[in-house]
Design a protein around this motif. Structure first.
Motif, PDB file in Angstrom:
ATOM      1  N   PRO A   9       9.279  -5.793  -0.402  1.00  0.00           N
ATOM      2  CA  PRO A   9       9.521  -5.029   0.748  1.00  0.00           C
ATOM      3  C   PRO A   9       8.992  -3.642   1.025  1.00  0.00           C
ATOM      4  O   PRO A   9       8.230  -3.371   1.980  1.00  0.00           O
ATOM      5  CB  PRO A   9      11.108  -4.849   1.206  1.00  0.00           C
ATOM      6  CG  PRO A   9      11.494  -6.077   0.253  1.00  0.00           C
ATOM      7  CD  PRO A   9      10.558  -6.187  -0.976  1.00  0.00           C
ATOM      8  N   GLY A  10       8.799  -3.210  -0.236  1.00  0.00           N
ATOM      9  CA  GLY A  10       8.047  -1.732  -0.172  1.00  0.00           C
ATOM     10  C   GLY A  10       6.524  -1.744   0.024  1.00  0.00           C
ATOM     11  O   GLY A  10       6.151  -0.810   0.399  1.00  0.00           O
ATOM     12  N   ASP A  12       5.363  -4.323   2.202  1.00  0.00           N
ATOM     13  CA  ASP A  12       5.284  -4.918   3.620  1.00  0.00           C
ATOM     14  C   ASP A  12       4.696  -4.054   4.463  1.00  0.00           C
ATOM     15  O   ASP A  12       5.295  -2.825   4.826  1.00  0.00           O
ATOM     16  CB  ASP A  12       6.711  -5.492   3.834  1.00  0.00           C
ATOM     17  CG  ASP A  12       6.682  -6.053   5.139  1.00  0.00           C
ATOM     18  OD1 ASP A  12       5.668  -6.147   5.677  1.00  0.00           O
ATOM     19  OD2 ASP A  12       7.795  -6.376   5.613  1.00  0.00           O
ATOM     20  N   ALA A  15       6.875  -2.473   7.396  1.00  0.00           N
ATOM     21  CA  ALA A  15       8.089  -1.905   6.807  1.00  0.00           C
ATOM     22  C   ALA A  15       8.600  -0.830   7.697  1.00  0.00           C
ATOM     23  O   ALA A  15       8.474   0.515   7.582  1.00  0.00           O
ATOM     24  CB  ALA A  15       8.146  -1.469   5.379  1.00  0.00           C
ATOM     25  N   CYS A  17      11.615  -0.059  11.113  1.00  0.00           N
ATOM     26  CA  CYS A  17      13.049  -0.495  11.413  1.00  0.00           C
ATOM     27  C   CYS A  17      12.864  -0.725  12.889  1.00  0.00           C
ATOM     28  O   CYS A  17      12.702  -0.362  13.946  1.00  0.00           O
ATOM     29  CB  CYS A  17      13.747   0.845  11.516  1.00  0.00           C
ATOM     30  SG  CYS A  17      15.640   0.521  12.101  1.00  0.00           S
ATOM     31  N   LYS A  28      13.523   0.758   3.920  1.00  0.00           N
ATOM     32  CA  LYS A  28      13.568   0.872   2.565  1.00  0.00           C
ATOM     33  C   LYS A  28      14.534  -0.321   2.254  1.00  0.00           C
ATOM     34  O   LYS A  28      15.509  -0.499   2.641  1.00  0.00           O
ATOM     35  CB  LYS A  28      13.773   1.994   1.967  1.00  0.00           C
ATOM     36  CG  LYS A  28      12.762   3.099   2.086  1.00  0.00           C
ATOM     37  CD  LYS A  28      13.136   4.332   1.472  1.00  0.00           C
ATOM     38  CE  LYS A  28      12.249   5.409   2.114  1.00  0.00           C
ATOM     39  NZ  LYS A  28      12.589   6.816   1.251  1.00  0.00           N
ATOM     40  N   MET A  52      18.103  -3.995   4.151  1.00  0.00           N
ATOM     41  CA  MET A  52      17.205  -3.009   4.403  1.00  0.00           C
ATOM     42  C   MET A  52      17.664  -1.745   5.235  1.00  0.00           C
ATOM     43  O   MET A  52      18.752  -2.185   6.054  1.00  0.00           O
ATOM     44  CB  MET A  52      15.721  -3.341   5.244  1.00  0.00           C
ATOM     45  CG  MET A  52      14.946  -4.525   4.665  1.00  0.00           C
ATOM     46  SD  MET A  52      14.077  -4.166   3.264  1.00  0.00           S
ATOM     47  CE  MET A  52      12.737  -3.166   4.207  1.00  0.00           C
ATOM     48  N   GLN A  70      16.157  -8.262   6.275  1.00  0.00           N
ATOM     49  CA  GLN A  70      14.677  -8.849   6.368  1.00  0.00           C
ATOM     50  C   GLN A  70      14.763 -10.146   5.389  1.00  0.00           C
ATOM     51  O   GLN A  70      15.028 -10.309   4.240  1.00  0.00           O
ATOM     52  CB  GLN A  70      14.006  -7.885   5.601  1.00  0.00           C
ATOM     53  CG  GLN A  70      12.242  -8.162   5.718  1.00  0.00           C
ATOM     54  CD  GLN A  70      11.598  -7.125   4.882  1.00  0.00           C
ATOM     55  OE1 GLN A  70      11.548  -7.302   3.601  1.00  0.00           O
ATOM     56  NE2 GLN A  70      10.538  -6.549   5.486  1.00  0.00           N
ATOM     57  N   GLU A  85      12.201  -9.896  10.684  1.00  0.00           N
ATOM     58  CA  GLU A  85      13.048  -8.813  11.043  1.00  0.00           C
ATOM     59  C   GLU A  85      14.023  -8.649  12.149  1.00  0.00           C
ATOM     60  O   GLU A  85      14.378  -7.935  12.213  1.00  0.00           O
ATOM     61  CB  GLU A  85      12.345  -7.542  10.763  1.00  0.00           C
ATOM     62  CG  GLU A  85      11.573  -7.491   9.374  1.00  0.00           C
ATOM     63  CD  GLU A  85      10.522  -6.329   8.974  1.00  0.00           C
ATOM     64  OE1 GLU A  85      10.203  -5.517  10.205  1.00  0.00           O
ATOM     65  OE2 GLU A  85      10.503  -5.837   7.863  1.00  0.00           O
TER      66      GLU A  85
END
Length: 101
Positions: A9-10, A12, A15, A17, A28, A52, A70, A85
């Motif tokens: 995920p970091g 992506d 990333a 919201c 995060k 997340m 996510q 997401e």
């Protein structure tokens, strides 16, 4: 995936919201909620659900208490990742019925 980095995920590129991408500029990972081996059109894939948290502020470092899930499907042999997401309804079933050409 850019370069040779392993996906997480970091790393992506999306990333952000989805609840409010203007107010919360960073998302995060908090924890993995679920992981399993699944099928996408009869081909094996790794599945993970991440909890997340959205972060805001000028540097994207202020915790918000706003969370989302996510969902990731990764087909290692194809180097293909599917990221959801937005809690797309029935996406798991749709992917299981996928046809490859």
């Amino acid at each position: 995936m850019p370069g040779q980095r392993t996906f997480a995920p970091g790393t992506d590129i999306a990333a952000f919201c989805p609840r409010d991408p203007v107010k919360y500029t960073v998302a995060k990972p908090v924890s993995v909620q679920k992981q399993a081996q699944v099928s996408i059109g009869g081909r094996p894939a790794q599945y993970k659900e991440w909890r997340m948290e959205c972060y805001g502020g000028p540097a994207g470092t202020e915790k918000s208490g706003v969370y989302f899930t996510q969902r990731l499907w990764y087909l290692a042999a194809r180097k293909l990742i599917i990221v959801d997401e937005f809690d797309t309804p029935n996406l798991s079933a749709i992917l299981d019925q996928a046809k490859w050409s």
